[in-house]
Every structure is written in structure tokens, then in C-alpha cells.
Design an enzyme around this catalytic site. Structure first.
Site, PDB file in Angstrom:
ATOM      1  CE1 TYR A  68      -3.346  -2.674  -0.008  1.00 55.06           C
ATOM      2  CE2 TYR A  68      -3.600  -2.452   2.346  1.00 55.06           C
ATOM      3  CZ  TYR A  68      -3.946  -3.057   1.163  1.00 55.06           C
ATOM      4  OH  TYR A  68      -4.907  -4.041   1.148  1.00 55.06           O
TER       5      TYR A  68
ATOM      6  CE  LYS B 229       0.677 -17.038  -2.085  1.00 52.24           C
ATOM      7  NZ  LYS B 229       0.064 -18.342  -2.407  1.00 52.24           N
TER       8      LYS B 229
ATOM      9  CG  ASP C  18      -2.182 -19.807  -0.399  1.00 48.11           C
ATOM     10  OD1 ASP C  18      -1.296 -19.786   0.488  1.00 48.11           O
ATOM     11  OD2 ASP C  18      -2.037 -20.442  -1.464  1.00 48.11           O
TER      12      ASP C  18
ATOM     13  CG  ASP D 224      -6.924  -4.566   4.162  1.00 53.83           C
ATOM     14  OD1 ASP D 224      -7.862  -4.500   4.967  1.00 53.83           O
ATOM     15  OD2 ASP D 224      -6.836  -3.844   3.154  1.00 53.83           O
TER      16      ASP D 224
ATOM     17  CG  ASP E 174     -11.957  -6.764   6.748  1.00 55.01           C
ATOM     18  OD1 ASP E 174     -11.638  -6.234   7.829  1.00 55.01           O
ATOM     19  OD2 ASP E 174     -12.368  -6.111   5.769  1.00 55.01           O
TER      20      ASP E 174
END
Ligand code: NAD
Length: 372
Positions: A143, A194, A227, A251, A255
């Protein structure tokens, strides 16, 4: 009550001031019954600051925030300011606070209260007793990484790009927060990235492992690809204690984890900066929900997320663990007794009492009285 605890309260917009009012009742109770006082400054942020000062946060407010021991934030935004220019969006106030206070560790607990086990979208037997903490790196990663932008490439196609970057110290400081926190919980950290496909993931895993070996070998450390972690959060979330991950994965995963618990109206968060020479960290506490314009001003908002944000503040900024436990227990007992704001009226509702914002706040204070 005079104290050496400086607190900046920024209720903001929409339901922010309504739910903050209920926290004020608990602050008054703490002063009277537990001699826990604060030197409180209250100020404007978001749309409220735009209306008065034409900026989502003034330099003066920023200065107070930088000097405060903690900032308790409500929520910002609403349709009134939706069409404002990008630099005049209410959310810019929160982003400026996060950036200038250098709040790099975002703590998002996801806890399922027994009384609300039916409100989760997962089966009760999967989420019962759930109590996990996700720590998201908040000030770096994709970001913020440069270069970012868009252009027309050599083939004449429009192309957009962002860059994921992490330095070793950025990874180490957020992992340190995770290890420290795990020591006060169930002593387990799952670090997620990852590393199979990303260079930043490889560095993340190396740095987490190095720090663990050097300073935190008493804590159990696992690594899990992001994942796989997304799947495990739905399959068997109780296997986790503290999860630490980067800005982008954090992020999404935080959530996902929050939805295991049922309602946005229940979930607090903390954002912490680096400790100074005296060990004091800059810190901001806020519910994860927004300003809920659809119910603002109607006395319907659930004040629990704001109340639990205040409890996190007691625990992490002021080392008042016993008082934080009291607030959390009062919330749990009020839910057990069947009090429900509208957002919690899902799943089994027999034996519940529908209440508004103020009645929920009053019930929590009454329960605090009963507990001591
Ligand atoms: P939201 O979280 O405000 O609301 C989503 C839904 O959840 C709404 O139906 C709302 O009524 C409900 N809800 C949220 N909090 C609740 C509570 N405490 N009690 C009962 N119900 C609750 O998200 P949104 O609708 O996407 O955004 C509304 C505004 O808030 C927008 O302007 C957005 O930019 C802003 N926002 C601010 C923050 C923040 O201040 N940190 C975070 C998210 C969104």
C-alpha cells in the site's frame, strides 16, 4: 480527575459520538470506583473537523495526538462528505494520525462470546471459545511501496502497478509485538506470508525465524502461507493464538477473522507505534466499524466495539489489565443476560432483550457495579 494519563478522545462522525458517550459512562465509573482517572482532551476529526476547520484534522489536534499517551477514536465519514476532494475526505484524518504517529502494528482481536456463538456464519462447534489476535503490519508493504502508479506501456496498453517492499527492521519490529503479546496469551505465534512465490515473503520468514531464535525461543512459532491460513481460519480457527502478517494479507485475513465473530458492532482494534526510551508507545484505539450513517442519530448503534477498544487501551497503554478484564467481563455478562442491540439479533434470539445504545451502555455500567 487529575492523573498522569493523557487521553485524546476523537469521537468523529455518525455513530462515533453516540458510542463514545457510552464509554464516557465507564470512564466516570472507573474514576469513582477504581480511582483510575485520565486527563482528557476532546477534539474534532473527520467530517466534524472539515465542517469547522476545512481540514479532516488540524495541526493542533495532531500535536495533541503526538503528545498523548493514547488516542481513543470513534469513526469518521458519511454521505455529506462523499463528494469532497480526495485531500478533504474525512478518512484522511485517520490516515494522517496513523502515519504521523507511525502506528505500524495493528492489533485485531477476534473473540467469540459464548452467548453469541449462534451469530457466527460458521457452525457453533467450530467457533466456540474462539480467541485469536491478528497483528497486521500497517505502515509499509504494497500500500506504500514505490514505484506505484499507472502509465501506457511500450505496447500501448494502460498498465497499473504497485510495489511490495519490506525492510528487515520493519518485519522484525512487528514480529516483536506478536511475540511479546503471545507471551501474555497462549504463547503461540503463526507468521504468515507467501514465501513460496514472493521475495518479501522469503525475507519475512527469515526475519521472523531469526528474531524468534535470538529473543523469543520460549514462544512457539509456526509459519503458514497466507492462502492456507485463509482456509484454516474457516476450517479450524481455534488452532491459532497470535497471527502476524503483512499489510495486504493482514487487511484481508483480519476482515475474514472478524466475520467469524458475528457483528462489526463488537470488534475493537489497537494500532501501536514503537516504544520510546521509557517504554511508552504511541497508540490509537478504535472500533473496526465505520460511522454507520444508516443508523446514526437513532440510538441504535452497538457501543460494545468502542467499549472493548477502551478496554484494550487500559491493557496496552496503561497496563491496567485488571480493569480491562473487568470491562470485558461486564460486556460478556451483559450479552449472557440477553441484552442485544439490533445488529446482534441474528441466530437464536429466545431469551434476548432488544436494547438501544444507551440502554446497552447502562447495562454494562450496572454490571460493573455488580462485579466489584
Ligand atoms: P460501517 O461499518 O459504517 O457500516 C456497515 C454496516 O454495519 C451498516 O449497516 C451499519 O449500520 C452496521 N454497523 C456498523 N457499526 C455498527 C454498530 N456499532 N452497531 C450496529 N450496527 C453497526 O461501514 P460502511 O457503511 O461501509 O461505511 C460508512 C461510512 O463509514 C463511510 O463513510 C466509510 O468511509 C466510513 N468508514 C469509516 C471507518 C473508520 O472511521 N475507521 C471504517 C470503515 C468505514
Amino acid at each position: 480527575m487529575a492523573s498522569n494519563r493523557n487521553l485524546l478522545m476523537l469521537p468523529g462522525d455518525g455513530i462515533g459520538p453516540e458510542v463514545m458517550n457510552e464509554v464516557r459512562k465507564i470512564i466516570a465509573w472507573m474514576g469513582k470506583k477504581r480511582a483510575v482517572g485520565f486527563d482528557i482532551t476532546e477534539d474534532l476529526v473527520g467530517g466534524a473537523a472539515l465542517d469547522k476547520h476545512d481540514t479532516p484534522i488540524t495541526d493542533d489536534t495532531m500535536k495533541i495526538a503526538l503528545e498523548a499517551d493514547a488516542v481513543l477514536f470513534g469513526s469518521v465519514g458519511g454521505p455529506k462528505w462523499d463528494t469532497a476532494d480526495f485531500t478533504k475526505k474525512p478518512e484522511r484524518g485517520l490516515l494522517r494520525l496513523r502515519k504521523e504517529m507511525d502506528l505500524f502494528a495493528n492489533l485485531r482481536p477476534a473473540k467469540v462470546f459464548d452467548a453469541l456463538v449462534d451469530a457466527s456464519s460458521l457452525k457453533p462447534e467450530i467457533v466456540k471459545g474462539l480467541d485469536i489476535m491478528i497483528i497486521r503490519e500497517l505502515t509499509s508493504g504494497v500500500y506504500f511501496g514505490e514505484p506505484r502508479g499507472r502509465h501506457v506501456n511500450a505496447k500501448g496498453e494502460v498498465e497499473a502497478f504497485d510495489t511490495q517492499r519490506y525492510t528487515a527492521p520493519e518485519i522484525q519490529r512487528v514480529c516483536a509485538v506478536a511475540f511479546e503479546l503471545a507471551r501474555k496469551r497462549r504463547n503461540k505465534v503463526t507468521s504468515s506470508e507467501k514465501a513460496n512465490v514472493m521475495h518479501t515473503g522469503v525475507l519475512w520468514r527469515e526475519e521472523a525465524t531469526k528474531l524468534h531464535k535470538e529473543k523469543y525461543s520460549d514462544v512457539k512459532l509456526d509459519h503458514m502461507y497466507a492462502d492456507a491460513l485463509a482456509m484454516q481460519l474457516l476450517r479450524a480457527p481455534n488452532q491459532f493464538d497470535v497471527i502476524v502478517t503483512d499489510n495486504l494479507f493482514g487487511d484481508i485475513l483480519s476482515d475474514e477473522a472478524s466475520m467469524l465473530t458475528g457483528s462489526l458492532g463488537l470488534l475493537p482494534s489497537a494500532s501501536l507505534g514503537a516504544p520510546d526510551a521509557t517504554g511508552r508507545r504511541k497508540a490509537l484505539y478504535e472500533p473496526i466499524h465505520g460511522s454507520a450513517p444508516d443508523i446514526a442519530g437513532k440510538g441504535l448503534a452497538n457501543p460494545i466495539a468502542q467499549t472493548l477498544s477502551y478496554a484494550m487501551m487500559l491493557r496496552y497503554s496503561f497496563d491496567l489489565g485488571k480493569e480491562a478484564d473487568l470491562v470485558e467481563t461486564a460486556v460478556e455478562n451483559v450479552l449472557k443476560a440477553g441484552y442485544r442491540t439490533g445488529d446482534l439479533l441474528v441466530g437464536k434470539t429466545d431469551g434476548t432483550k432488544k436494547v438501544g445504545t444507551q440502554e446497552m451502555g447502562d447495562a454494562i455500567v450496572k454490571e460493573l457495579d455488580r462485579l466489584v
